[in-house]
Scaffold this motif. Structure first.
Motif, PDB file in Angstrom:
ATOM      1  N   ILE A 168      -5.356  -1.105  -2.636  1.00  0.00           N
ATOM      2  CA  ILE A 168      -6.439  -2.052  -2.908  1.00  0.00           C
ATOM      3  C   ILE A 168      -7.458  -1.362  -3.796  1.00  0.00           C
ATOM      4  CG2 ILE A 168      -8.314  -3.425  -1.927  1.00  0.00           C
ATOM      5  CD1 ILE A 168      -6.692  -3.684   0.630  1.00  0.00           C
ATOM      6  N   LEU A 169      -7.812  -2.025  -4.893  1.00  0.00           N
ATOM      7  CA  LEU A 169      -8.865  -1.546  -5.784  1.00  0.00           C
ATOM      8  C   LEU A 169     -10.012  -2.553  -5.754  1.00  0.00           C
ATOM      9  CD1 LEU A 169      -6.836  -0.293  -8.880  1.00  0.00           C
ATOM     10  CD2 LEU A 169      -7.828   1.080  -7.042  1.00  0.00           C
ATOM     11  N   ASP A 170     -11.220  -2.035  -5.591  1.00  0.00           N
ATOM     12  CA  ASP A 170     -12.387  -2.892  -5.444  1.00  0.00           C
ATOM     13  C   ASP A 170     -13.398  -2.571  -6.542  1.00  0.00           C
ATOM     14  OD1 ASP A 170     -13.862  -4.736  -3.326  1.00  0.00           O
ATOM     15  OD2 ASP A 170     -15.309  -3.253  -4.010  1.00  0.00           O
ATOM     16  N   SER A 171     -14.017  -3.629  -7.088  1.00  0.00           N
ATOM     17  CA  SER A 171     -14.939  -3.411  -8.202  1.00  0.00           C
ATOM     18  C   SER A 171     -16.206  -2.674  -7.774  1.00  0.00           C
ATOM     19  CB  SER A 171     -15.306  -4.754  -8.845  1.00  0.00           C
ATOM     20  OG  SER A 171     -15.920  -5.617  -7.901  1.00  0.00           O
ATOM     21  N   MET A 172     -16.518  -2.672  -6.478  1.00  0.00           N
ATOM     22  CA  MET A 172     -17.673  -1.924  -5.986  1.00  0.00           C
ATOM     23  C   MET A 172     -17.286  -0.551  -5.458  1.00  0.00           C
ATOM     24  SD  MET A 172     -20.170  -4.576  -3.968  1.00  0.00           S
ATOM     25  CE  MET A 172     -21.161  -5.774  -4.858  1.00  0.00           C
ATOM     26  N   LYS A 173     -16.188  -0.494  -4.716  1.00  0.00           N
ATOM     27  CA  LYS A 173     -15.816   0.728  -3.998  1.00  0.00           C
ATOM     28  C   LYS A 173     -14.719   1.536  -4.676  1.00  0.00           C
ATOM     29  CE  LYS A 173     -18.347   0.674  -0.175  1.00  0.00           C
ATOM     30  NZ  LYS A 173     -19.188   1.786   0.270  1.00  0.00           N
ATOM     31  N   GLY A 174     -14.050   0.971  -5.680  1.00  0.00           N
ATOM     32  CA  GLY A 174     -12.913   1.660  -6.278  1.00  0.00           C
ATOM     33  C   GLY A 174     -11.699   1.570  -5.366  1.00  0.00           C
ATOM     34  N   ALA A 175     -10.924   2.643  -5.286  1.00  0.00           N
ATOM     35  CA  ALA A 175      -9.744   2.658  -4.413  1.00  0.00           C
ATOM     36  C   ALA A 175     -10.199   2.697  -2.958  1.00  0.00           C
ATOM     37  CB  ALA A 175      -8.867   3.856  -4.736  1.00  0.00           C
ATOM     38  N   ILE A 176      -9.644   1.782  -2.155  1.00  0.00           N
ATOM     39  CA  ILE A 176     -10.018   1.666  -0.744  1.00  0.00           C
ATOM     40  C   ILE A 176      -8.871   2.157   0.125  1.00  0.00           C
ATOM     41  CG2 ILE A 176     -10.556   0.020   1.096  1.00  0.00           C
ATOM     42  CD1 ILE A 176     -12.099  -1.611  -0.868  1.00  0.00           C
ATOM     43  N   LEU A 177      -9.202   2.934   1.132  1.00  0.00           N
ATOM     44  CA  LEU A 177      -8.205   3.432   2.072  1.00  0.00           C
ATOM     45  C   LEU A 177      -7.607   2.272   2.850  1.00  0.00           C
ATOM     46  CD1 LEU A 177      -6.866   5.961   3.342  1.00  0.00           C
ATOM     47  CD2 LEU A 177      -8.699   5.915   5.052  1.00  0.00           C
ATOM     48  N   VAL A 178      -6.264   2.161   2.840  1.00  0.00           N
ATOM     49  CA  VAL A 178      -5.582   1.069   3.542  1.00  0.00           C
ATOM     50  C   VAL A 178      -4.949   1.604   4.814  1.00  0.00           C
ATOM     51  CG1 VAL A 178      -5.157  -0.276   1.461  1.00  0.00           C
ATOM     52  CG2 VAL A 178      -3.506   1.462   2.142  1.00  0.00           C
ATOM     53  N   PRO A 179      -4.733   0.715   5.821  1.00  0.00           N
ATOM     54  CA  PRO A 179      -4.173   1.165   7.101  1.00  0.00           C
ATOM     55  C   PRO A 179      -2.788   1.777   6.975  1.00  0.00           C
ATOM     56  CG  PRO A 179      -5.115  -1.037   7.298  1.00  0.00           C
ATOM     57  CD  PRO A 179      -5.099  -0.707   5.850  1.00  0.00           C
ATOM     58  N   LYS A 180      -1.970   1.274   6.059  1.00  0.00           N
ATOM     59  CA  LYS A 180      -0.650   1.841   5.812  1.00  0.00           C
ATOM     60  C   LYS A 180      -0.218   1.438   4.414  1.00  0.00           C
ATOM     61  CE  LYS A 180       1.926  -1.969   7.981  1.00  0.00           C
ATOM     62  NZ  LYS A 180       2.978  -2.293   8.966  1.00  0.00           N
ATOM     63  N   SER A 181       0.885   2.009   3.957  1.00  0.00           N
ATOM     64  CA  SER A 181       1.258   1.845   2.548  1.00  0.00           C
ATOM     65  C   SER A 181       2.345   0.799   2.330  1.00  0.00           C
ATOM     66  CB  SER A 181       1.738   3.182   1.974  1.00  0.00           C
ATOM     67  OG  SER A 181       2.903   3.628   2.666  1.00  0.00           O
ATOM     68  N   TRP A 182       2.770   0.076   3.361  1.00  0.00           N
ATOM     69  CA  TRP A 182       3.827  -0.922   3.175  1.00  0.00           C
ATOM     70  C   TRP A 182       3.532  -2.147   4.021  1.00  0.00           C
ATOM     71  CZ3 TRP A 182       6.560  -2.321   7.535  1.00  0.00           C
ATOM     72  CH2 TRP A 182       6.449  -1.481   8.634  1.00  0.00           C
ATOM     73  N   LEU A 183       4.135  -3.273   3.598  1.00  0.00           N
ATOM     74  CA  LEU A 183       4.001  -4.540   4.317  1.00  0.00           C
ATOM     75  C   LEU A 183       5.366  -5.207   4.411  1.00  0.00           C
ATOM     76  CD1 LEU A 183       0.746  -6.116   2.816  1.00  0.00           C
ATOM     77  CD2 LEU A 183       1.057  -5.289   5.152  1.00  0.00           C
ATOM     78  N   ALA A 184       5.755  -5.560   5.627  1.00  0.00           N
ATOM     79  CA  ALA A 184       6.973  -6.323   5.832  1.00  0.00           C
ATOM     80  C   ALA A 184       6.736  -7.779   5.416  1.00  0.00           C
ATOM     81  CB  ALA A 184       7.398  -6.248   7.290  1.00  0.00           C
ATOM     82  N   PRO A 185       7.794  -8.553   5.178  1.00  0.00           N
ATOM     83  CA  PRO A 185       7.607  -9.967   4.830  1.00  0.00           C
ATOM     84  C   PRO A 185       6.766 -10.692   5.882  1.00  0.00           C
ATOM     85  CG  PRO A 185       9.866  -9.326   4.437  1.00  0.00           C
ATOM     86  CD  PRO A 185       9.225  -8.168   5.127  1.00  0.00           C
ATOM     87  N   GLY A 186       5.744 -11.410   5.424  1.00  0.00           N
ATOM     88  CA  GLY A 186       4.871 -12.155   6.322  1.00  0.00           C
ATOM     89  C   GLY A 186       3.765 -11.333   6.962  1.00  0.00           C
ATOM     90  N   GLU A 187       3.739 -10.034   6.736  1.00  0.00           N
ATOM     91  CA  GLU A 187       2.754  -9.170   7.381  1.00  0.00           C
ATOM     92  C   GLU A 187       1.474  -9.089   6.544  1.00  0.00           C
ATOM     93  OE1 GLU A 187       2.566  -4.667   9.363  1.00  0.00           O
ATOM     94  OE2 GLU A 187       4.094  -5.162   7.854  1.00  0.00           O
TER      95      GLU A 187
END
Length: 227
Positions: A102-121
Motif C-alpha cells: 500500500i502506498l499512501d500520498s501522506m504516509k508513503g509506503a505503509i506497513l501491511v499485516p502480511k504480503s499476500w491475499l487469498a481470493p476473497g480475503e
C-alpha cells in the motif's frame, strides 16, 4: 492399476491421450512358440487453460471520531485534532495475490499485516494524522501481483481510492466604529463631538474562520458585558 500425475497447465485447449497395452499369453504352443493376444486401448482427456480472474479492490475512508469509525469519504475537523484513515484492500479475483503493498500520498509506503491475499480475503490498515487547515485530498494505492508457474507469468494489479478532510480553523474579528455627525456615516477614525452630544458606537463581530463559533460575547469598556 491406478496412476495419478500432475502437470503445469498451459494456455488454450490441451488434449491428452493415454494408451494402454496388455498381452495375454495362452498355454497352447504353436509352431512359432506360445500363443498370445495383445490388447490395446486409448482414451483422451482435455482441459482449457485460461487466465484466472484477477482483481484487486481498495477503499479509503476517513473518520473524525476514532480509529473505529464511523467511516465516510469526507469529514470536517478542527485544526490540530486527529484525523483517522482506514484503508481496506480486497482480493476480489480467483487467484492468490502476492507482494501486496500500500502506498499512501501522506504516509508513503505503509506497513501491511502480511504480503499476500487469498481470493476473497481483505486486509485493513488504520492510521491517523493531525489536521491542518483547509481541504486535504488523500489517495491510497494498493498493489498485488499474480505469479504463475506457466512461463513465469507475473501480472501486477494496481488500484487507488481517495478520502479527504477539511481542517476547520477558528478565528474571530471585531470592528468598533463611531458615528461621524459631520460626515453622517460610521468611521474608524477619531471624530469631534460637542459636549453633551450623544455619541453612538457600532460593534461588528464576524467569524472569519472556517469553524463554527458558539457562546459569542462582547465586552465593551463603556458598557461592560453585552451579549
Amino acid at each position: 492399476m491406478n496412476l495419478t500425475y500432475s502437470i503445469i497447465a498451459k494456455a488454450g485447449l490441451q488434449e491428452n491421450t493415454a494408451n494402454a497395452t496388455g498381452i495375454w499369453e495362452g498355454q497352447y504352443k504353436g509352431l512359432h512358440g506360445p500363443y498370445s493376444i495383445t490388447e490395446v486401448d486409448s482414451d483422451t482427456a482435455s482441459y482449457v487453460g485460461i487466465l484466472p480472474k484477477l482483481s484487486i479492490m481498495a477503499e479509503k475512508t476517513v473518520s473524525n471520531v476514532s480509529d473505529t469509525g464511523p467511516w465516510v469519504e469526507h469529514v470536517k475537523v478542527a485544526e490540530g485534532e486527529l484525523v483517522y484513515y482506514n484503508i481496506t484492500v480486497t482480493n476480489s479475483g480467483d487467484a492468490q495475490l502476492d507482494d501486496v503493498m500500500i502506498l499512501d500520498s501522506m504516509k508513503g509506503a505503509i506497513l501491511v499485516p502480511k504480503s499476500w491475499l487469498a481470493p476473497g480475503e481483505s486486509m485493513h490498515v488504520i492510521y491517523n494524522v493531525t489536521a491542518l487547515p483547509g481541504l486535504h485530498e488523500n489517495q491510497a494505492g494498493a498493489q498485488g501481483i499474480w505469479h504463475s508457474t506457466y512461463y513465469g507469468y507475473a501480472i501486477p494489479l494496481w488500484i487507488t481510492d481517495n478520502a479527504s478532510y477539511t481542517g476547520m480553523y477558528p478565528n474571530i474579528s471585531v470592528d468598533k466604529q463611531i458615528w461621524d455627525p459631520v460626515m453622517m456615516t460610521w468611521v474608524d477614525n477619531t471624530v469631534t463631538y460637542w459636549l453633551g452630544q450623544t455619541v453612538s458606537y457600532r460593534i461588528y463581530v464576524e467569524n472569519i474562520g472556517t469553524a463554527d463559533l458558539v457562546d459569542i460575547s462582547v465586552i465593551d469598556s463603556n458598557l461592560g458585558y453585552n451579549e
